[in-house]
Design a protein around this motif. Structure first.
Motif, mmCIF file in Angstrom:
data_model
loop_
_atom_site.group_PDB
_atom_site.id
_atom_site.type_symbol
_atom_site.label_atom_id
_atom_site.label_comp_id
_atom_site.label_asym_id
_atom_site.label_seq_id
_atom_site.Cartn_x
_atom_site.Cartn_y
_atom_site.Cartn_z
ATOM 1 N N ALA A 18 -131.036 106.573 128.812
ATOM 2 C CA ALA A 18 -132.279 106.008 129.355
ATOM 3 C C ALA A 18 -132.005 105.245 130.650
ATOM 4 N N LEU A 19 -130.923 104.476 130.686
ATOM 5 C CA LEU A 19 -130.590 103.719 131.892
ATOM 6 C C LEU A 19 -130.148 104.650 133.024
ATOM 7 N N ASP A 20 -129.384 105.676 132.694
ATOM 8 C CA ASP A 20 -128.969 106.639 133.718
ATOM 9 C C ASP A 20 -130.189 107.329 134.336
ATOM 10 N N SER A 21 -131.131 107.742 133.502
ATOM 11 C CA SER A 21 -132.347 108.391 133.989
ATOM 12 C C SER A 21 -133.179 107.424 134.831
ATOM 13 N N THR A 22 -133.270 106.185 134.382
ATOM 14 C CA THR A 22 -134.027 105.163 135.104
ATOM 15 C C THR A 22 -133.434 104.939 136.493
ATOM 16 N N ARG A 23 -132.109 104.890 136.556
ATOM 17 C CA ARG A 23 -131.431 104.731 137.851
ATOM 18 C C ARG A 23 -131.755 105.925 138.762
ATOM 19 N N GLN A 24 -131.685 107.146 138.213
ATOM 20 C CA GLN A 24 -131.964 108.346 139.000
ATOM 21 C C GLN A 24 -133.399 108.357 139.513
ATOM 22 N N GLN A 25 -134.309 107.760 138.748
ATOM 23 C CA GLN A 25 -135.716 107.718 139.145
ATOM 24 C C GLN A 25 -136.006 106.588 140.127
ATOM 25 N N GLY A 26 -135.012 105.730 140.383
ATOM 26 C CA GLY A 26 -135.162 104.681 141.383
ATOM 27 C C GLY A 26 -135.800 103.393 140.901
ATOM 28 N N PHE A 27 -135.892 103.194 139.607
ATOM 29 C CA PHE A 27 -136.468 101.968 139.061
ATOM 30 C C PHE A 27 -135.396 100.901 138.862
ATOM 31 N N GLY A 28 -135.806 99.649 139.003
ATOM 32 C CA GLY A 28 -135.002 98.539 138.522
ATOM 33 C C GLY A 28 -135.227 98.426 137.020
ATOM 34 N N VAL A 29 -134.407 97.625 136.342
ATOM 35 C CA VAL A 29 -134.487 97.507 134.889
ATOM 36 C C VAL A 29 -134.785 96.068 134.490
ATOM 37 N N LEU A 30 -135.750 95.911 133.596
ATOM 38 C CA LEU A 30 -136.044 94.620 132.967
ATOM 39 C C LEU A 30 -135.706 94.780 131.484
ATOM 40 N N PRO A 31 -134.584 94.196 131.051
ATOM 41 C CA PRO A 31 -134.108 94.418 129.677
ATOM 42 C C PRO A 31 -134.735 93.470 128.659
ATOM 43 N N LEU A 32 -136.004 93.681 128.340
ATOM 44 C CA LEU A 32 -136.680 92.852 127.344
ATOM 45 C C LEU A 32 -136.158 93.132 125.938
ATOM 46 N N CYS A 33 -135.768 94.339 125.682
ATOM 47 C CA CYS A 33 -135.235 94.744 124.383
ATOM 48 C C CYS A 33 -133.799 94.226 124.234
ATOM 49 N N PRO A 34 -133.458 93.603 123.099
ATOM 50 C CA PRO A 34 -132.102 93.079 122.911
ATOM 51 C C PRO A 34 -130.994 94.129 123.028
ATOM 52 N N MET A 35 -131.221 95.332 122.561
ATOM 53 C CA MET A 35 -130.189 96.374 122.654
ATOM 54 C C MET A 35 -129.939 96.754 124.110
#
Length: 105
Positions: free
Chosen positions: A61-78
Motif C-alpha cells: 500500500a505504501l509503495d503504491s501510494t508513493r508511486q501515485q505521488g501522495f504523502g502519507v498520514l499514518p493514522l492507523c497504528p500498523m
C-alpha cells in the motif's frame, strides 16, 4: 496450486485489499486529500493472522501510494509502525505531520 499474496488498490472502496489464494485476507482503508493519503484502518482477517500478511499489505500500500505521488498520514497504528521503522516510508510523511504523529524528523 496456491498463489502468493496479491495486493490490489480498490479505488471504489478506498482500500487496498490483500488476497491469498484468491480469497480476501485483509484490507488497508484510506482517505485521500489532494496531496495526502490518510491510512485509517488496517486489518488482516483471523484465518490469516500471524503470517506476516499485515506487513506485506502495508508495504504494498505504501509503495503504491508513493508511486501515485501522495504523502502519507499514518493514522492507523500498523501503518504508523511500518512508517516509523522504515526510513524510505518515513520520507512519505510530510514534515508538518511528523511532529503530530511523534515521528522522527
Amino acid at each position: 496450486m496456491t498463489s502468493g499474496p496479491e495486493v490490489r488498490d480498490n479505488t471504489v472502496e478506498d482500500r487496498f485489499e490483500l488476497f491469498v489464494d484468491g480469497k480476501l485476507a485483509g484490507i488497508a482503508e484510506y482517505q485521500d486529500t489532494a496531496s495526502e493519503r490518510a491510512f485509517v484502518h488496517t486489518e488482516v482477517f483471523a484465518d490469516y493472522a500471524g503470517q506476516g500478511y499485515a506487513r506485506r499489505l502495508v508495504d504494498a500500500a505504501l509503495d503504491s501510494t508513493r508511486q501515485q505521488g501522495f504523502g502519507v498520514l499514518p493514522l492507523c497504528p500498523m501503518v504508523r509502525h511500518v512508517v516509523e521503522s522504515q526510513p524510505e516510508y518515513l520520507a512519505l510523511v510530510p514534515a508538518w505531520a511528523r511532529e503530530r504523529f511523534e515521528l522522527p524528523q
